[in-house]
Write a protein that holds these residues in place. Structure first.
Motif, mmCIF file in Angstrom:
data_model
loop_
_atom_site.group_PDB
_atom_site.id
_atom_site.type_symbol
_atom_site.label_atom_id
_atom_site.label_comp_id
_atom_site.label_asym_id
_atom_site.label_seq_id
_atom_site.Cartn_x
_atom_site.Cartn_y
_atom_site.Cartn_z
ATOM 1 N N ALA A 1 32.211 -7.921 -40.684
ATOM 2 C CA ALA A 1 31.749 -8.987 -41.786
ATOM 3 C C ALA A 1 32.951 -9.583 -41.909
ATOM 4 C CB ALA A 1 31.141 -8.063 -42.805
ATOM 5 N N VAL A 2 34.293 -8.907 -42.201
ATOM 6 C CA VAL A 2 35.515 -9.876 -42.606
ATOM 7 C C VAL A 2 35.774 -10.339 -41.250
ATOM 8 C CG1 VAL A 2 37.827 -9.459 -42.840
ATOM 9 C CG2 VAL A 2 36.329 -7.950 -44.136
ATOM 10 N N GLU A 3 35.970 -10.089 -40.172
ATOM 11 C CA GLU A 3 36.164 -10.647 -39.097
ATOM 12 C C GLU A 3 35.388 -12.034 -38.846
ATOM 13 O OE1 GLU A 3 37.838 -10.459 -34.515
ATOM 14 O OE2 GLU A 3 38.291 -8.768 -36.254
ATOM 15 N N ASN A 4 34.037 -12.001 -39.140
ATOM 16 C CA ASN A 4 33.186 -13.164 -39.151
ATOM 17 C C ASN A 4 33.588 -14.110 -40.280
ATOM 18 O OD1 ASN A 4 30.887 -13.327 -36.877
ATOM 19 N ND2 ASN A 4 31.362 -10.993 -37.189
ATOM 20 N N ALA A 5 33.754 -13.516 -41.550
ATOM 21 C CA ALA A 5 34.149 -14.374 -42.410
ATOM 22 C C ALA A 5 35.271 -15.349 -42.009
ATOM 23 C CB ALA A 5 34.522 -13.443 -43.811
ATOM 24 N N ILE A 6 36.228 -14.662 -41.378
ATOM 25 C CA ILE A 6 37.541 -15.313 -40.957
ATOM 26 C C ILE A 6 37.276 -16.464 -40.047
ATOM 27 C CG2 ILE A 6 39.848 -15.434 -39.870
ATOM 28 C CD1 ILE A 6 39.641 -13.947 -42.791
ATOM 29 N N LYS A 7 36.387 -16.108 -39.015
ATOM 30 C CA LYS A 7 35.741 -17.217 -37.968
ATOM 31 C C LYS A 7 34.984 -18.536 -38.765
ATOM 32 C CE LYS A 7 33.413 -15.220 -34.619
ATOM 33 N NZ LYS A 7 32.568 -14.343 -34.093
ATOM 34 N N ILE A 8 34.230 -18.112 -39.668
ATOM 35 C CA ILE A 8 33.657 -19.042 -40.452
ATOM 36 C C ILE A 8 34.497 -20.009 -41.189
ATOM 37 C CG2 ILE A 8 31.981 -19.550 -42.256
ATOM 38 C CD1 ILE A 8 30.500 -16.790 -41.093
ATOM 39 N N ALA A 9 35.590 -19.305 -42.247
ATOM 40 C CA ALA A 9 36.563 -20.115 -42.734
ATOM 41 C C ALA A 9 37.225 -20.928 -41.637
ATOM 42 C CB ALA A 9 37.535 -19.035 -43.551
ATOM 43 N N ARG A 10 37.803 -20.487 -40.658
ATOM 44 C CA ARG A 10 38.459 -21.293 -39.617
ATOM 45 C C ARG A 10 37.663 -22.514 -39.187
ATOM 46 N NH1 ARG A 10 42.001 -17.041 -36.208
ATOM 47 N NH2 ARG A 10 43.846 -16.772 -37.615
ATOM 48 N N ALA A 11 36.238 -22.323 -39.020
ATOM 49 C CA ALA A 11 35.629 -23.353 -38.604
ATOM 50 C C ALA A 11 35.349 -24.218 -39.588
ATOM 51 C CB ALA A 11 34.224 -22.772 -38.038
ATOM 52 N N ALA A 12 34.947 -24.003 -40.913
ATOM 53 C CA ALA A 12 34.730 -24.823 -42.110
ATOM 54 C C ALA A 12 36.036 -25.438 -42.268
ATOM 55 C CB ALA A 12 34.433 -23.997 -43.032
ATOM 56 N N THR A 13 37.178 -24.999 -42.415
ATOM 57 C CA THR A 13 38.389 -25.835 -42.723
ATOM 58 C C THR A 13 39.280 -26.358 -41.871
ATOM 59 O OG1 THR A 13 39.890 -23.866 -42.691
ATOM 60 C CG2 THR A 13 38.685 -24.163 -44.650
ATOM 61 N N GLY A 14 38.974 -25.922 -40.485
ATOM 62 C CA GLY A 14 39.675 -26.627 -39.308
ATOM 63 C C GLY A 14 41.145 -25.910 -39.232
ATOM 64 N N ARG A 15 41.494 -25.026 -40.030
ATOM 65 C CA ARG A 15 42.854 -24.553 -40.341
ATOM 66 C C ARG A 15 42.611 -23.030 -39.663
ATOM 67 N NH1 ARG A 15 43.545 -25.932 -47.026
ATOM 68 N NH2 ARG A 15 43.099 -28.125 -46.693
ATOM 69 N N SER A 16 43.990 -22.366 -39.851
ATOM 70 C CA SER A 16 43.764 -21.263 -38.846
ATOM 71 C C SER A 16 44.538 -20.041 -39.824
ATOM 72 C CB SER A 16 44.903 -21.110 -37.612
ATOM 73 O OG SER A 16 45.994 -21.621 -37.772
#
Length: 423
Positions: free
Chosen positions: A114-129
């Motif tokens: 769940a946490v790993e997917n949350a990071i993937k989603i956050a990176r996709a949503a913001t364009g940041r890493s």
């Protein structure tokens, strides 16, 4: 097979990194009690590490899983979906305190996933890493979540370089001399020294740290963190894998603060023993990656979804939030007595029934040896008890919220005997 026979097989065939330190094997369990392969009874104050808020084999949850088993056991939601996946997604979207009138859900298998997917989603949503987490955090055992986890031993030591663009700030902890302002200033320093805010996708926080020691982030700190994220367009992710599903007296610990995250992760007692986790977030954020970019073969398995739907019903029907609050009050009162009576006991704390205390030496410093001794003595007396914490000196209580009063009292009495043995 006996405990001894099973232990021989364990040492021969189970990887050393995955084995437990004890030679007992659970055979049957009910509510807050376990009977091992030799018929010995154990009181369970670990609850599968926070997985069994509603106890072992709650009859309504068992019935829901059995009923689903007679319909569909597995199809893979990415091939053909099924009602429990969609129904659970709706309920979680409606009840989870994240931002926005429209929310969406992703179902996966474990807290780390769940946490790993949350990071993937956050990176996709913001364009940041960039990702910022906190000292003492525990976010999982995958490589990304290990990088986010703020404790080396036993989790990270043997596994080499961690993924990059993960940064860490001190968790606010007055017990160890870290104020809220110091924690916030450390993040501002990170923005100057390691990761610019315009490259930071998310700040991830456990509103109550789990493995880190049951330290509680105050409403004022969470509010300030929300404001800092908003100032820089950073997503706030609340990791409620251990603190969720009634453990703190609310469905989620974030509700105590009134602060809404952009994304929340949950697992453990979500399905009360069945493997399931979820990511819930603002609809726009959750929809930021393309079709087929999220999922997994077993994600949102029908049996696990059926269990989770039953969990939600039981929490409401059996007044579990009120029971959690009352248990927290009882534990706080008992801890206060122990602090007066035993020189080793210090820093009791709780949010609802997510409760813990520390063991310290004569100088007031963390005493992990005494903590290990108390847990060992408790086990000798028939109680399964867990320690945790940055200094491994915190004893935490994760007994099922459905525990019978007499069993709870028996377990607390065993802790008291274990504390007496230190004198």
């Amino acid at each position: 097979m006996s405990n001894e026979q099973l232990d021989v097989l364990k040492h021969k065939y189970v990887a050393k990194g995955a084995v437990t330190a004890t030679p007992q094997f659970a055979d049957t369990a009910l509510n807050a009690e376990i009977w091992d392969a030799d018929g010995n009874r154990w009181i369970d104050f670990a609850g599968g590490i926070g997985v069994l808020n509603l106890g072992h084999r709650h009859p309504k949850i068992v019935a829901a899983v059995k009923a689903q088993l007679d319909k569909v056991m597995h199809t893979a939601a990415g091939v053909i979906s099924y009602a429990p996946y969609v129904q659970l997604s709706q309920k979680l979207a409606e009840m989870t305190p994240v931002r926005g009138p429209e929310r969406k859900t992703l179902l996966v298998n474990s807290g780390a996933e769940a946490v790993e997917n949350a990071i993937k989603i956050a990176r996709a949503a913001t364009g940041r890493s960039g990702v910022i987490t906190f000292d003492g955090a525990f976010h999982g055992r995958t490589m990304m979540t290990l990088a986010m986890t703020g404790k080396v031993l036993p989790y990270k030591n043997d596994f080499g370089p961690m993924p990059g663009d993960i940064f860490r700030a001190p968790y606010p902890n007055p017990i160890h001399g870290i104020s809220e302002e110091q924690s916030l200033n450390a993040i501002r320093t990170l923005f100057k020294t390691d990761i610019a805010p315009h490259r930071t996708a998310a700040i991830v926080i456990e509103p109550v740290q789990g493995e880190g020691g049951f330290y509680i982030a105050s409403p004022s700190f969470l509010t300030a963190l929300r404001e800092l994220c908003d100032e820089h367009g950073i997503l706030l992710i609340a990791d409620e894998v251990q603190s969720g599903f009634a453990r703190t007296g609310k469905l989620f610990a974030m509700e105590h603060s009134g602060v809404e995250a952009d994304i929340m992760t949950m697992a453990k007692s979500l399905a009360n023993g069945m493997p399931l986790s979820a990511v819930v977030g603002t609809a726009e954020v959750m929809d930021s990656s393309g079709p087929g970019s999220l999922g997994g073969t077993y994600s949102g398995n029908p049996l696990s979804c059926a269990a989770a739907l039953a969990v939600i019903d039981v929490i409401r029907e059996e007044n579990i939030l009120e029971r959690s609050t009352r248990m927290g009050e009882l534990l706080a009162a008992r801890f206060a007595k122990w602090e007066e009576r035993f020189a080793h006991v210090a820093h009791p704390r709780n949010q609802g029934s997510m409760a813990a205390f520390e063991l310290v030496d004569a100088d007031g410093k963390p005493d992990p040896a005494a903590t290990a001794a108390v847990c060992a003595k408790a086990k000798e007396l028939g109680l399964i008890l867990l320690s945790c914490g940055f200094y491994s000196n915190t004893i935490r209580i994760l007994v099922p919220l459905t525990v019978e009063p007499e069993v709870l009292e028996e377990g607390l009495g065993i802790i008291e005997q274990a504390l007496e043995s230190l004198a």
